[in-house]
Structure formats: C-alpha cells, structure tokens
Design an enzyme around this catalytic site. Structure first.
Site, PDB file in Angstrom:
ATOM      1  N   ASP A 121       0.838  -1.199   0.000  1.00 22.93           N
ATOM      2  CA  ASP A 121       0.000   0.000   0.000  1.00 22.93           C
ATOM      3  C   ASP A 121       0.874   1.251   0.000  1.00 22.93           C
ATOM      4  O   ASP A 121       0.493   2.287   0.569  1.00 22.93           O
ATOM      5  CB  ASP A 121      -0.931  -0.028   1.231  1.00 22.93           C
ATOM      6  CG  ASP A 121      -2.020   1.033   1.166  1.00 22.93           C
ATOM      7  OD1 ASP A 121      -2.482   1.471   2.246  1.00 22.93           O
ATOM      8  OD2 ASP A 121      -2.392   1.436   0.042  1.00 22.93           O
ATOM      9  N   LYS A 131       2.231   2.659  -6.306  1.00 21.94           N
ATOM     10  CA  LYS A 131       1.931   1.661  -7.355  1.00 21.94           C
ATOM     11  C   LYS A 131       3.159   1.310  -8.196  1.00 21.94           C
ATOM     12  O   LYS A 131       3.339   0.197  -8.614  1.00 21.94           O
ATOM     13  CB  LYS A 131       0.818   2.210  -8.234  1.00 21.94           C
ATOM     14  CG  LYS A 131       1.150   3.577  -8.854  1.00 21.94           C
ATOM     15  CD  LYS A 131      -0.013   4.152  -9.633  1.00 21.94           C
ATOM     16  CE  LYS A 131       0.412   5.463 -10.307  1.00 21.94           C
ATOM     17  NZ  LYS A 131      -0.585   5.953 -11.261  1.00 21.94           N
ATOM     18  N   ASP A 184      -3.288  -3.018  -2.280  1.00 21.12           N
ATOM     19  CA  ASP A 184      -4.348  -2.014  -2.342  1.00 21.12           C
ATOM     20  C   ASP A 184      -4.225  -1.242  -3.665  1.00 21.12           C
ATOM     21  O   ASP A 184      -3.160  -1.213  -4.288  1.00 21.12           O
ATOM     22  CB  ASP A 184      -4.227  -1.047  -1.157  1.00 21.12           C
ATOM     23  CG  ASP A 184      -5.435  -0.098  -1.059  1.00 21.12           C
ATOM     24  OD1 ASP A 184      -5.278   1.006  -0.514  1.00 21.12           O
ATOM     25  OD2 ASP A 184      -6.524  -0.464  -1.554  1.00 21.12           O
ATOM     26  N   ASN A 185      -5.318  -0.612  -4.104  1.00 20.64           N
ATOM     27  CA  ASN A 185      -5.298   0.338  -5.228  1.00 20.64           C
ATOM     28  C   ASN A 185      -4.904  -0.250  -6.572  1.00 20.64           C
ATOM     29  O   ASN A 185      -4.328   0.451  -7.413  1.00 20.64           O
ATOM     30  CB  ASN A 185      -4.347   1.506  -4.917  1.00 20.64           C
ATOM     31  CG  ASN A 185      -4.589   2.106  -3.568  1.00 20.64           C
ATOM     32  OD1 ASN A 185      -3.736   2.041  -2.680  1.00 20.64           O
ATOM     33  ND2 ASN A 185      -5.774   2.678  -3.371  1.00 20.64           N
ATOM     34  N   GLU A 193     -11.388   4.308  -1.117  1.00 17.77           N
ATOM     35  CA  GLU A 193     -11.778   4.702   0.247  1.00 17.77           C
ATOM     36  C   GLU A 193     -12.645   5.966   0.245  1.00 17.77           C
ATOM     37  O   GLU A 193     -12.348   6.944  -0.422  1.00 17.77           O
ATOM     38  CB  GLU A 193     -10.539   4.909   1.135  1.00 17.77           C
ATOM     39  CG  GLU A 193      -9.429   5.760   0.564  1.00 17.77           C
ATOM     40  CD  GLU A 193      -8.388   4.954  -0.165  1.00 17.77           C
ATOM     41  OE1 GLU A 193      -8.714   3.861  -0.673  1.00 17.77           O
ATOM     42  OE2 GLU A 193      -7.248   5.409  -0.253  1.00 17.77           O
TER      43      GLU A 193
HETATM   44  C1  LIG Z   1      -3.785  10.197  -3.504  1.00 13.76           C
HETATM   45  C2  LIG Z   1      -4.935   9.496  -4.183  1.00 13.76           C
HETATM   46  C3  LIG Z   1      -5.882  10.220  -4.926  1.00 13.76           C
HETATM   47  C4  LIG Z   1      -6.886   9.388  -5.423  1.00 13.76           C
HETATM   48  C5  LIG Z   1      -8.081   9.759  -6.202  1.00 13.76           C
HETATM   49  O1  LIG Z   1      -8.364   9.112  -7.195  1.00 13.76           O
HETATM   50  N1  LIG Z   1      -8.892  10.783  -5.782  1.00 13.76           N
HETATM   51  C6  LIG Z   1     -10.117  11.141  -6.505  1.00 13.76           C
HETATM   52  C7  LIG Z   1     -11.304  11.172  -5.561  1.00 13.76           C
HETATM   53  N2  LIG Z   1     -11.031  12.111  -4.431  1.00 13.76           N
HETATM   54  C8  LIG Z   1     -12.196  12.175  -3.547  1.00 13.76           C
HETATM   55  C9  LIG Z   1      -9.857  11.624  -3.687  1.00 13.76           C
HETATM   56  C10 LIG Z   1      -8.631  11.606  -4.587  1.00 13.76           C
HETATM   57  S1  LIG Z   1      -6.582   7.766  -5.017  1.00 13.76           S
HETATM   58  C11 LIG Z   1      -5.177   8.131  -4.120  1.00 13.76           C
HETATM   59  C12 LIG Z   1      -4.445   7.093  -3.377  1.00 13.76           C
HETATM   60  C13 LIG Z   1      -5.206   6.146  -2.662  1.00 13.76           C
HETATM   61  C14 LIG Z   1      -4.560   5.155  -1.939  1.00 13.76           C
HETATM   62  O2  LIG Z   1      -5.252   4.203  -1.215  1.00 13.76           O
HETATM   63  C15 LIG Z   1      -3.153   5.096  -1.895  1.00 13.76           C
HETATM   64  N3  LIG Z   1      -2.538   4.121  -1.160  1.00 13.76           N
HETATM   65  C16 LIG Z   1      -1.204   4.101  -1.101  1.00 13.76           C
HETATM   66  N4  LIG Z   1      -0.418   4.998  -1.746  1.00 13.76           N
HETATM   67  C17 LIG Z   1      -0.949   5.978  -2.515  1.00 13.76           C
HETATM   68  O3  LIG Z   1      -0.200   6.790  -3.099  1.00 13.76           O
HETATM   69  C18 LIG Z   1      -2.404   6.054  -2.607  1.00 13.76           C
HETATM   70  C19 LIG Z   1      -3.058   7.056  -3.357  1.00 13.76           C
HETATM   71 MG   LIG Z   2      -3.991   2.578  -0.538  1.00 15.94          MG
END
Ligand SMILES: Cc1cc(C(=O)N2CCN(C)CC2)sc1-c1cc(O)c2nc[nH]c(=O)c2c1
Ligand SMILES: [Mg+2]
Length: 210
Positions: free
Chosen positions: A137, A140, A165-166, A195
């Site tokens: 996590d 990527k 994750d992701n 999330e």
């Molecule tokens: C920083 C980020 C932005 C995201 C997104 O699509 N967004 C659109 C929707 N809005 C609401 C939020 C922002 S998803 C995400 C993300 C999520 C994880 O779980 C991560 N886990 C580990 N390491 C990561 O770099 C990591 C990045």
């Molecule tokens: Mg994550």
C-alpha cells in the site's frame, strides 16, 4: 453488504481501543477531509484476509497514518509481529501516535526508509525468515519491483499471501499483469471502492506458490 454491516462499530475514541481509533479516522475522512487510508469498505476485506491467514509475520509497505497498521495488528495472535515501512517521516510520526493510542506498539515495528533499501536488510536486521502476509500500500510504481525483490531475497515461502491495495485506482497494471500471469502466483481480485468514495477500486490477493 453484510460484511460492511458486521464490520461497522459505533464507538467513541478510547485509549487502548483499536476499534474506536479506526472508527474515528473513518468518520473524519468520510465527513471532513478525504485521506488515503485503506478505509472501512476495503478494510473489511483486509480484515477477512488477515483473519484467514492468521499470520505470525506481516510486512506492510506504506504505513501512512497507521490506519491499516491498526486494522491488521488488532487481529494478530499474541506473539505475531507486524513490520511496517514508511518513507515519509512526517506521516511516520503521526502513525506512531495512532499505533500507541490503539495500544498496539508491542505488535508493531515501524521503520522509516525506502522499500528498495530496506527489503534486502530485513532478514539480518529483524530476524525474519519469511512473511506469511505482505500488504502492499505504498506506491503503485514500486509494487512490482518490490515483489521481485522480496522473491529474490527469499522473503516469501510457499503459501505467503500478498495483498495489494489500489490495483484499479490509482492502479498498478504492471503488478497485476505479473501476479495474474506468473505460474508462481494464484491471484484473485476483490472488487470494492476507493476509500470513502464511489469510485471503483479493489484489492488483489496473490498466494505465492513457491
Ligand atoms: C492520492 C490518491 C488520490 C486518489 C483519487 O483518485 N482521488 C479522486 C477522488 N477524491 C475524492 C480523492 C482523490 S486515489 C489516491 C491514493 C489512494 C490510496 O489508497 C493510496 N494508497 C497508497 N499509496 C498511494 O499513493 C495512494 C493514493
Ligand atoms: Mg492505498
């Protein structure tokens, strides 16, 4: 849906109560300010994989604020160990407080550093032979190189479980291609959502076949 219901608890934040720490972070990130914790929906899937594996040794790559660290550590058997690696010292400092507040310091070893530097040193530095469970996590771009590095360093054994994750959002296409096509892994996708949002995301569970 059933999973989500049984997973949600209504408590306030009490010291030594991991459930209330998890609940408080989820409430804040859903209602005040989004943050990249694995969250409650994917968190329930994480819980079920941790419970199924019942690991003695866990490696988490990417601690962030310690949300998933607490989720995992609260389910570990008494003498199990979770090593969690975080690159960013500022968030690592926050994670230490979150882990302490949940009363889980005895099960968790938080290390600050880069995965590429750290993985080759784990055996000699932490006396770990192999990991029963690895939660990826962090970032990527590093999922695939770090998985290959763990293989090369002999940190995986027949039956070791990788949970990433992701894999959809932000997405780790090269990692997915590798674990889904390699004869050395049995891989399965758990569809969920990013999330605190309705955007699709999911966890990929890959069992190392040795
Ligand atoms: C920083 C980020 C932005 C995201 C997104 O699509 N967004 C659109 C929707 N809005 C609401 C939020 C922002 S998803 C995400 C993300 C999520 C994880 O779980 C991560 N886990 C580990 N390491 C990561 O770099 C990591 C990045
Ligand atoms: Mg994550």
């Amino acid at each position: 849906e059933a999973d989500r219901k049984e997973c949600t608890q209504v408590t306030h934040v009490h010291e030594w109560d991991p459930g209330s720490v998890i609940q408080a972070i989820d409430h804040y990130c859903r209602n005040k300010e989004w943050a990249m914790n694995v969250g409650d929906e994917k968190g329930c899937i994480l819980d079920s994989v941790v419970s199924e594996v019942n690991p003695a040794t866990v490696l988490e790559l990417g601690t962030y604020c310690g949300y998933s660290t607490v989720r995992i550590a609260r389910l570990l058997p008494p003498h199990a160990k979770l090593i969690t690696l975080e690159f960013n010292p500022a968030v690592a400092a926050i994670a230490r407080q979150v882990i302490a507040w949940a009363g889980l310091e005895d099960k968790v070893q938080l290390v600050e550093g880069a995965s590429g530097d750290f993985i080759p040193r784990i055996k000699e530095q932490f006396g770990v032979k192999t990991f029963d469970l690895v939660f990826l996590d962090h970032w990527k771009e590093y999922y695939l190189p770090d998985t290959k590095l763990m293989e090369e360093c002999g940190l995986l054994r027949k039956g070791s479980v990788l949970l990433a994750d992701n894999v959809v959002c932000p997405g780790a296409p090269d990692y997915l291609e590798y674990v889904r096509s390699s004869p050395r892994y049995e891989s399965r996708y758990f569809k969920s959502h990013l999330e605190y949002t309705k955007v699709e995301d999911g966890l990929e569970k890959s069992v190392f076949l040795g």
